[in-house]
Design a protein around this motif. Structure first.
Motif, PDB file in Angstrom:
ATOM      1  N   SER B  29     -30.481 146.510 -15.683  1.00 61.34           N
ATOM      2  CA  SER B  29     -31.342 145.346 -15.932  1.00 61.34           C
ATOM      3  C   SER B  29     -30.523 144.078 -16.167  1.00 61.34           C
ATOM      4  N   ASP B  30     -29.340 144.216 -16.769  1.00 57.02           N
ATOM      5  CA  ASP B  30     -28.472 143.047 -16.963  1.00 57.02           C
ATOM      6  C   ASP B  30     -27.990 142.519 -15.608  1.00 57.02           C
ATOM      7  N   ALA B  31     -27.603 143.469 -14.750  1.00 56.15           N
ATOM      8  CA  ALA B  31     -27.126 143.075 -13.422  1.00 56.15           C
ATOM      9  C   ALA B  31     -28.248 142.400 -12.632  1.00 56.15           C
ATOM     10  N   LEU B  32     -29.446 142.964 -12.764  1.00 55.41           N
ATOM     11  CA  LEU B  32     -30.598 142.378 -12.067  1.00 55.41           C
ATOM     12  C   LEU B  32     -30.856 140.961 -12.555  1.00 55.41           C
ATOM     13  N   TRP B  33     -30.795 140.767 -13.885  1.00 59.81           N
ATOM     14  CA  TRP B  33     -31.021 139.431 -14.445  1.00 59.81           C
ATOM     15  C   TRP B  33     -29.993 138.444 -13.899  1.00 59.81           C
ATOM     16  N   TRP B  34     -28.737 138.860 -13.920  1.00 58.59           N
ATOM     17  CA  TRP B  34     -27.659 137.968 -13.473  1.00 58.59           C
ATOM     18  C   TRP B  34     -27.860 137.587 -11.998  1.00 58.59           C
ATOM     19  N   ASP B  35     -28.131 138.597 -11.181  1.00 58.62           N
ATOM     20  CA  ASP B  35     -28.296 138.350  -9.748  1.00 58.62           C
ATOM     21  C   ASP B  35     -29.495 137.444  -9.465  1.00 58.62           C
ATOM     22  N   THR B  36     -30.515 137.599 -10.272  1.00 56.85           N
ATOM     23  CA  THR B  36     -31.747 136.848 -10.019  1.00 56.85           C
ATOM     24  C   THR B  36     -31.687 135.430 -10.574  1.00 56.85           C
ATOM     25  N   ARG B  37     -31.211 135.313 -11.790  1.00 53.54           N
ATOM     26  CA  ARG B  37     -31.273 134.023 -12.479  1.00 53.54           C
ATOM     27  C   ARG B  37     -30.045 133.138 -12.245  1.00 53.54           C
ATOM     28  N   GLY B  39     -27.240 134.267  -9.863  1.00 49.48           N
ATOM     29  CA  GLY B  39     -26.615 134.537  -8.563  1.00 49.48           C
ATOM     30  C   GLY B  39     -26.884 133.481  -7.498  1.00 49.48           C
ATOM     31  N   PRO B  40     -28.148 133.122  -7.264  1.00 44.46           N
ATOM     32  CA  PRO B  40     -28.422 132.146  -6.202  1.00 44.46           C
ATOM     33  C   PRO B  40     -27.766 130.790  -6.465  1.00 44.46           C
ATOM     34  N   LYS B  41     -27.679 130.418  -7.730  1.00 46.30           N
ATOM     35  CA  LYS B  41     -27.050 129.127  -8.080  1.00 46.30           C
ATOM     36  C   LYS B  41     -25.536 129.215  -7.877  1.00 46.30           C
ATOM     37  N   HIS B  42     -24.961 130.307  -8.334  1.00 41.80           N
ATOM     38  CA  HIS B  42     -23.513 130.480  -8.157  1.00 41.80           C
ATOM     39  C   HIS B  42     -23.142 130.542  -6.672  1.00 41.80           C
ATOM     40  N   ALA B  43     -24.023 131.133  -5.875  1.00 38.48           N
ATOM     41  CA  ALA B  43     -23.725 131.299  -4.442  1.00 38.48           C
ATOM     42  C   ALA B  43     -23.543 129.962  -3.741  1.00 38.48           C
ATOM     43  N   SER B  44     -24.141 128.937  -4.297  1.00 36.53           N
ATOM     44  CA  SER B  44     -24.027 127.620  -3.655  1.00 36.53           C
ATOM     45  C   SER B  44     -22.799 126.846  -4.135  1.00 36.53           C
ATOM     46  N   MET B  45     -22.026 127.441  -5.034  1.00 37.35           N
ATOM     47  CA  MET B  45     -20.835 126.758  -5.565  1.00 37.35           C
ATOM     48  C   MET B  45     -19.600 127.264  -4.820  1.00 37.35           C
ATOM     49  N   ALA B  46     -19.137 126.492  -3.866  1.00 41.49           N
ATOM     50  CA  ALA B  46     -18.099 126.946  -2.943  1.00 41.49           C
ATOM     51  C   ALA B  46     -16.807 127.372  -3.638  1.00 41.49           C
ATOM     52  N   GLY B  47     -16.488 126.787  -4.771  1.00 43.01           N
ATOM     53  CA  GLY B  47     -15.214 127.089  -5.416  1.00 43.01           C
ATOM     54  C   GLY B  47     -15.212 128.383  -6.212  1.00 43.01           C
ATOM     55  N   ARG B  48     -16.357 129.022  -6.358  1.00 38.22           N
ATOM     56  CA  ARG B  48     -16.418 130.219  -7.207  1.00 38.22           C
ATOM     57  C   ARG B  48     -15.982 131.461  -6.441  1.00 38.22           C
ATOM     58  N   ALA B  49     -15.030 132.204  -7.011  1.00 39.76           N
ATOM     59  CA  ALA B  49     -14.561 133.441  -6.389  1.00 39.76           C
ATOM     60  C   ALA B  49     -15.675 134.490  -6.364  1.00 39.76           C
ATOM     61  N   ASP B  50     -16.628 134.358  -7.280  1.00 36.67           N
ATOM     62  CA  ASP B  50     -17.673 135.389  -7.412  1.00 36.67           C
ATOM     63  C   ASP B  50     -18.979 134.975  -6.735  1.00 36.67           C
ATOM     64  N   ARG B  51     -18.926 134.017  -5.852  1.00 35.13           N
ATOM     65  CA  ARG B  51     -20.188 133.482  -5.322  1.00 35.13           C
ATOM     66  C   ARG B  51     -21.002 134.508  -4.554  1.00 35.13           C
ATOM     67  N   TYR B  52     -20.352 135.510  -3.980  1.00 39.81           N
ATOM     68  CA  TYR B  52     -21.100 136.530  -3.222  1.00 39.81           C
ATOM     69  C   TYR B  52     -21.249 137.844  -3.974  1.00 39.81           C
ATOM     70  N   TRP B  53     -20.841 137.875  -5.211  1.00 38.42           N
ATOM     71  CA  TRP B  53     -20.895 139.143  -5.936  1.00 38.42           C
ATOM     72  C   TRP B  53     -22.347 139.497  -6.295  1.00 38.42           C
ATOM     73  N   SER B  54     -22.699 140.719  -5.987  1.00 40.49           N
ATOM     74  CA  SER B  54     -24.000 141.233  -6.416  1.00 40.49           C
ATOM     75  C   SER B  54     -23.737 142.279  -7.491  1.00 40.49           C
ATOM     76  N   TRP B  55     -24.050 141.943  -8.716  1.00 43.55           N
ATOM     77  CA  TRP B  55     -23.753 142.872  -9.814  1.00 43.55           C
ATOM     78  C   TRP B  55     -24.621 144.116  -9.742  1.00 43.55           C
TER      79      TRP B  55
END
Lengths: 103, 218
Positions: B29-37, B39-55
């Protein structure tokens, strides 16, 4: 494999796919897996998609609701529980296939 | 007495201010929360190493792959107190226990920081009501060191800086005081990949120095 969250021992095809994927990933080093994950390519090797019907937890919780993790080593039972909790909850009963009951 | 995890971190906005931190085990449930709330915002941040990580994918994957290698993972969630007084997820960490120590001159076990992620501070402020997002990097690393110490591994840890993090990520680990494994150094045989110069580790004295520096916040 795409239904990893529904893994059950009676579904040998799913189980076989899981074993195949994990076996393949286990031949790679951790840094290589990190590289694949960072490039957004891990789904090619581990095509697990979490169930879409899981409720999203609330953004915040009260301090007393948090169960703090111990920084000490875990025992076997605690490790097993941790692994179990990494899997999404199984679908509610109403979504499971019906079975015919004998009278 | 075993060391505890840190329970506060400096604010990124005001370094004199401390933010309450709590650590829990990571569940689906923690991973789901992170990915949902987040994840999409982080994915748009080009400098983040974790932008494509799906927890949600990483969490079972890490357990399964390491169990196949007869090792265990310790996935943790870091929570920080928001303006409301309630706690919000702000960091994620997956550590592999009893991993080969990266310094082959001293064969031993260590803990390996596999996946580590902090929520974007700006997001926490603008969308989650946290005026003082914590500076979390040191706390995340400290948790791996403390786990290693408490497991009898003297705080030894290793990690690989994701290539997606570029030079900036290397600079972060340098700044934290970790030792960078020279590119010419061999890796333990079971690591099974060439050394690309992005491996870091903490030996016993470095680990103890880093952990001691946070003792006041435990």
């Amino acid at each position: 494999m795409s239904e990893f969250m529904q893994l059950d021992a009676k579904a040998p095809a799913t189980l076989g796919a899981v074993v195949e994927a994990v076996t393949r990933l286990s031949t790679l080093g951790e840094a290589k897996i990190l590289e694949l994950v960072s490039a957004g390519k891990i789904a090619d090797l581990f095509p697990f998609k979490p169930a879409g019907d899981q409720p999203i937890p609330s953004d915040t919780v009260a301090e007393e609701e948090l169960v703090e993790a111990s920084a000490s080593s875990l025992n076997r039972k605690e490790r097993e529980a941790l692994i179990q909790s990494s899997l999404p909850a199984t679908a509610p009963k109403k979504y499971r296939p019906r079975t015919v009951s004998k009278r | 007495m075993p060391r505890r995890f840190a329970r506060s971190a400096p604010s990124k906005v005001d370094k004199r201010r401390r933010v309450d931190i709590r650590v829990t085990h990571m569940a689906a449930s923690d991973a789901l929360w992170w990915d949902t709330r987040l994840g999409p915002k982080h994915a748009s941040m080009a400098g983040r190493a974790d932008r494509y990580w799906s927890w949600s994918m990483l969490l079972p994957l890490c357990h399964l792959v390491q169990r196949a290698k007869r090792r265990y993972c310790r996935p943790l969630v870091f929570w920080a107190r928001a303006d409301s007084g309630r706690f919000l997820r702000v960091g994620m960490l997956i550590v592999i226990e009893a991993y080969p120590y990266l310094d082959v001159e001293h064969p031993a076990d260590s803990h390996f920081v596999w996946f580590m992620s902090g929520a974007d501070a700006g997001l926490l402020t603008t969308e989650f009501g946290m005026s003082n997002p914590p500076a979390l990097g040191r706390v995340l690393l400290d948790s791996a060191i403390v786990l290693s110490q408490n497991a009898g591994l003297a705080g030894r840890i290793g990690l690989h800086a994701a290539a997606a993090g570029g030079d900036g990520l290397l600079a972060v680990y340098d700044r934290f005081g970790l030792i960078r494994l020279p590119t010419v150094a061999p890796l333990p045989p079971s690591v099974r990949r060439p050394n690309d110069g992005r491996f870091f580790y903490a030996d016993e004295p470095v680990a103890e120095g880093l952990a001691a520096a946070l003792d006041a916040s435990r």
